[in-house]
Design a protein around this motif. Sequence first.
Motif, PDB file in Angstrom:
ATOM      1  N   TYR A   1       0.859  -1.188   0.000  1.00 53.72           N
ATOM      2  CA  TYR A   1       0.000   0.000   0.000  1.00 53.72           C
ATOM      3  C   TYR A   1       0.894   1.237   0.000  1.00 53.72           C
ATOM      4  O   TYR A   1       2.090   1.164   0.297  1.00 53.72           O
ATOM      5  CB  TYR A   1      -0.943   0.015   1.218  1.00 53.72           C
ATOM      6  N   LYS A   2       0.292   2.388  -0.329  1.00 57.20           N
ATOM      7  CA  LYS A   2       1.050   3.637  -0.397  1.00 57.20           C
ATOM      8  C   LYS A   2       0.345   4.696   0.447  1.00 57.20           C
ATOM      9  O   LYS A   2      -0.847   4.935   0.280  1.00 57.20           O
ATOM     10  CB  LYS A   2       1.170   4.104  -1.848  1.00 57.20           C
ATOM     11  N   VAL A   3       1.113   5.312   1.346  1.00 54.84           N
ATOM     12  CA  VAL A   3       0.564   6.333   2.228  1.00 54.84           C
ATOM     13  C   VAL A   3       0.905   7.728   1.717  1.00 54.84           C
ATOM     14  O   VAL A   3       1.791   7.897   0.883  1.00 54.84           O
ATOM     15  CB  VAL A   3       1.098   6.172   3.674  1.00 54.84           C
ATOM     16  N   GLN A   4       0.199   8.708   2.253  1.00 56.49           N
ATOM     17  CA  GLN A   4       0.527  10.098   1.947  1.00 56.49           C
ATOM     18  C   GLN A   4       1.796  10.489   2.701  1.00 56.49           C
ATOM     19  O   GLN A   4       2.098   9.945   3.762  1.00 56.49           O
ATOM     20  CB  GLN A   4      -0.639  10.993   2.329  1.00 56.49           C
TER      21      GLN A   4
ATOM     22  N   ASP B   1      10.603   5.174  -2.587  1.00 56.58           N
ATOM     23  CA  ASP B   1       9.815   6.402  -2.589  1.00 56.58           C
ATOM     24  C   ASP B   1       9.477   6.881  -1.175  1.00 56.58           C
ATOM     25  O   ASP B   1       9.017   7.994  -0.978  1.00 56.58           O
ATOM     26  CB  ASP B   1       8.542   6.249  -3.420  1.00 56.58           C
ATOM     27  N   GLY B   2       9.705   6.026  -0.161  1.00 54.32           N
ATOM     28  CA  GLY B   2       9.435   6.389   1.217  1.00 54.32           C
ATOM     29  C   GLY B   2       7.965   6.379   1.592  1.00 54.32           C
ATOM     30  O   GLY B   2       7.611   6.720   2.720  1.00 54.32           O
TER      31      GLY B   2
END
Length: 103
Positions: A8-11, A46-47
């Motif tokens: 998943y990708k967070v803000q 990308d962190g």
Amino acid sequence: MIAVQVTYKVQADFAEENKSNISAFLADFKGMLASRFLYHVYIKEDGLTFVHVSMYENEEVQQQVLNTASFVIFQQKRDESGLLEAPVIENLNHLGSSLSLVK
């Protein structure tokens, strides 16, 4: 054996809090059924993109682990954070490992 990968990708403004929430549930996991499951978390370059890879001896162990209070809280906070990419859950077919979960 059950093996699962969740990506998943967070803000950007939630990334550090997510890391802290992950540290909390990993600390709890370290004291549980240590020889019956493995749980690893990675972050991409990308962190913001997190990858969780877990392996469980069986469904009973999986349910015990996933119902740990700190893990449930982590999931709630993650899901309420306004994810850039929703969790993608993939079941993996385990071929082998240098570690053994079963004695």
